[in-house]
Write a protein that holds these residues in place. Structure first.
Motif, short mmCIF file in Angstrom:
data_model
loop_
_atom_site.label_atom_id
_atom_site.label_comp_id
_atom_site.label_asym_id
_atom_site.label_seq_id
_atom_site.Cartn_x
_atom_site.Cartn_y
_atom_site.Cartn_z
N VAL A 43 0.87 -1.19 -0.06
CA VAL A 43 -0.13 -0.08 -0.07
C VAL A 43 0.86 1.25 -0.11
O VAL A 43 0.65 2.05 -0.94
N GLU A 44 1.96 1.35 0.85
CA GLU A 44 2.70 2.65 0.92
C GLU A 44 3.51 2.62 -0.65
O GLU A 44 3.70 3.84 -1.03
N GLU A 45 3.82 1.85 -1.01
CA GLU A 45 4.56 1.69 -2.24
C GLU A 45 3.45 2.33 -3.38
O GLU A 45 3.93 3.45 -4.08
N ALA A 46 2.29 1.87 -3.50
CA ALA A 46 1.26 2.47 -4.44
C ALA A 46 1.12 4.13 -4.04
O ALA A 46 1.12 4.89 -5.00
N VAL A 47 0.93 4.29 -2.72
CA VAL A 47 0.68 5.67 -2.32
C VAL A 47 1.82 6.34 -2.75
O VAL A 47 1.82 7.79 -2.90
N SER A 48 2.96 6.05 -2.47
CA SER A 48 4.29 6.84 -2.94
C SER A 48 4.23 7.32 -4.20
O SER A 48 5.09 8.32 -4.69
N THR A 49 3.48 6.56 -5.36
CA THR A 49 3.42 7.29 -6.75
C THR A 49 2.35 8.09 -6.91
O THR A 49 2.41 8.50 -8.02
N GLY A 50 1.60 8.25 -6.00
CA GLY A 50 0.53 9.37 -6.10
C GLY A 50 -0.85 8.77 -5.99
O GLY A 50 -1.92 9.24 -6.40
N ILE A 51 -0.74 7.38 -6.06
CA ILE A 51 -2.40 6.58 -6.27
C ILE A 51 -2.84 6.80 -4.84
O ILE A 51 -2.54 6.85 -3.80
N THR A 52 -4.35 7.31 -4.97
CA THR A 52 -4.83 7.59 -3.69
C THR A 52 -6.28 6.67 -3.46
O THR A 52 -6.84 6.93 -2.58
N ASP A 67 -8.92 -4.37 9.16
CA ASP A 67 -8.68 -3.98 10.65
C ASP A 67 -7.24 -3.00 10.64
O ASP A 67 -7.25 -2.18 11.16
N HIS A 68 -6.32 -3.66 9.93
CA HIS A 68 -5.09 -3.37 9.94
C HIS A 68 -5.29 -1.69 9.39
O HIS A 68 -4.39 -0.88 10.02
N PHE A 69 -5.95 -1.43 8.28
CA PHE A 69 -5.95 -0.09 7.67
C PHE A 69 -7.03 0.72 8.29
O PHE A 69 -7.44 1.85 7.79
N GLU A 90 1.43 7.37 14.28
CA GLU A 90 1.79 6.22 13.00
C GLU A 90 0.42 5.49 12.95
O GLU A 90 0.28 5.17 11.73
N MET A 91 -0.19 5.27 14.03
CA MET A 91 -1.48 4.51 13.81
C MET A 91 -2.46 5.26 12.82
O MET A 91 -3.08 4.62 12.21
N ARG A 92 -2.58 6.43 13.17
CA ARG A 92 -3.53 7.36 12.37
C ARG A 92 -2.98 7.36 11.04
O ARG A 92 -3.75 7.19 9.98
N ARG A 93 -1.80 7.43 10.66
CA ARG A 93 -1.28 7.69 9.08
C ARG A 93 -1.60 6.54 8.68
O ARG A 93 -2.04 6.55 7.59
N ILE A 94 -1.48 5.15 9.17
CA ILE A 94 -1.93 4.01 8.40
C ILE A 94 -3.13 4.09 8.03
O ILE A 94 -3.59 3.63 7.18
N MET A 97 -3.86 6.87 4.86
CA MET A 97 -2.80 7.04 3.83
C MET A 97 -3.55 6.89 2.51
O MET A 97 -2.92 7.64 1.51
N ALA A 98 -4.73 6.41 2.35
CA ALA A 98 -5.10 6.05 1.11
C ALA A 98 -6.81 5.89 1.31
O ALA A 98 -7.06 5.74 2.56
N ASN A 99 -7.51 6.05 0.33
CA ASN A 99 -8.93 5.68 0.37
C ASN A 99 -9.03 4.01 0.08
O ASN A 99 -8.65 3.71 -1.09
N ILE A 100 -9.11 3.34 1.15
CA ILE A 100 -8.76 1.75 0.96
C ILE A 100 -10.21 1.18 0.86
O ILE A 100 -11.17 1.20 1.74
N HIS A 101 -10.55 0.30 -0.15
CA HIS A 101 -11.77 -0.33 -0.13
C HIS A 101 -11.57 -1.82 -0.41
O HIS A 101 -10.51 -2.21 -0.75
N TYR A 102 -12.72 -2.39 -0.03
CA TYR A 102 -12.57 -4.04 0.08
C TYR A 102 -13.67 -4.83 -0.83
O TYR A 102 -14.68 -4.15 -0.99
N LEU A 103 -13.32 -5.71 -1.60
CA LEU A 103 -14.11 -6.57 -2.24
C LEU A 103 -13.85 -7.91 -2.20
O LEU A 103 -12.76 -8.13 -2.28
N ARG A 104 -14.87 -8.64 -1.87
CA ARG A 104 -14.52 -10.24 -1.79
C ARG A 104 -14.59 -10.80 -3.18
O ARG A 104 -15.62 -10.43 -4.01
#
Ligand code: UTP
Length: 293
Positions: A43-52, A67-69, A90-94, A97-104
């Motif tokens: 996720v950090e790699e994606a965010v470092s390129t400007g992916i949101t 739960d982690h994000f 650090e917990m807040r940064r995690i 850091m991005a809009n994270i969505h989940y799909l099964r």
């Protein structure tokens, strides 16, 4: 100039059978490398390129990824009470850091199928795919290079690693035409060829940038090896219809779904850490010299 890429899909619904028994009751993407789960590096790699915007494709037993994000108010409260403000931040940064969505994915019908689940969320724009168990060293710059190539050409880009000797027989292998620098055009893909028959030493790795056309191709892709819908088969078909580029690189990638590479990645990342790196190095040197004596 093609559209900028703001979205990424992280397939993380695989069963992780190469890493049993630890993956029986927890996702392999949550295995720690030092103190961060594998998927956080991705996720950090994606965010470092400007992916949101990041869509994680999950499955049963993968709730700990979500739960982690997520924010953890209880944990943040206790950390605040204990005066651990660095940890609170650090917990807040995690979580932010991005809009994270989940799909099964429903059932693990292959990587190609996992990517096709993202069609509606991705919509009409381009997107990156980062495998949740493939870690790239932050200095490798692979995804950034691929995104720049997509933005300049408008064509899909696949990461290709130069692998030594017989190793190619474990991967999808690309037949290519060299372009400029480390860029090649993919002419064909061969799944796990015998080393003597491999058209190159370039193996497909877990980073891709696609236009939305990949979803049409995936819809036509029949189940292949293992009865699964293979992303490699879809890319092969795509390359017959339009240019698909390969971004070649040599170092900095670890398949942490593989036990040996997981250990190698852990050692590499631990040695680079300011807090524990020097002591860990001393330990390794002493430990290995005991074997030599
Ligand atoms: P792998 O083949 O490495 O994952 O798939 P796996 O099936 O979990 O691993 P083993 O071989 O059983 O140990 C590559 C990536 O594709 C995802 C996996 O989560 C991994 O990130 N994947 C694979 C899916 O999301 N869905 C699938 O149906 C298959």
């Amino acid at each position: 100039m093609a559209q900028r890429v703001h979205k990424a899909v992280i397939p993380a619904a695989g069963l992780g059978t190469r890493f049993l028994p630890v993956t029986k009751a927890q996702p392999k993407e949550m295995l720690p490398l030092v103190d961060k789960p594998a998927i956080q590096y991705v996720v950090e790699e994606a965010v470092s390129t400007g992916i949101t915007d990041i869509l994680v494709i999950t499955g049963r037993g993968k709730r700990s990824l979500e739960d982690h994000f997520d924010r953890s108010f209880e944990l943040e409260y206790y950390l605040e009470q204990a005066g651990k403000s660095t940890e609170v931040a650090e917990m807040r940064r995690i979580a932010e850091m991005a809009n994270i969505h989940y799909l099964r994915q429903g059932e693990p019908r292959g990587l190609g199928h996992a990517v096709s689940v993202a069609a509606e969320h991705v919509g009409e724009g381009p997107f990156a795919v980062l495998l949740g168990d493939d870690i790239m060293h932050p200095d490798a710059g692979v995804l950034q290079g691929m995104l720049n190539t997509f933005e300049q050409t408008g064509h899909s880009v696949v990461a290709l690693k130069e692998v030594p000797g017989d190793d190619i027989s474990s991967y999808g292998c690309a037949a290519v035409r060299p372009l400029e620098g480390n860029l090649v055009q993919i002419e064909d893909l061969v799944e796990k060829p015998a080393a003597a028959e491999a058209p190159s030493n370039l193996a497909v790795m877990g980073r891709y940038v696609f236009g939305p056309g990949i979803f049409d191709v995936l819809a036509e892709t029949k189940p292949g090896r293992g009865g699964e819908i293979q992303l490699t088969d879809a890319i092969k078909m795509l390359a017959q219809r339009e240019p698909v580029y390969g971004w070649t690189f040599q170092n900095g990638r670890f398949d942490v779904g593989n036990k040996l590479e997981y250990l190698q990645a852990t050692v590499e990342l631990a040695l680079e850490r300011e807090d524990i790196g020097p002591r860990f190095r001393k330990f390794l040197v002493e430990r290995l010299s005991r074997d030599d004596s």
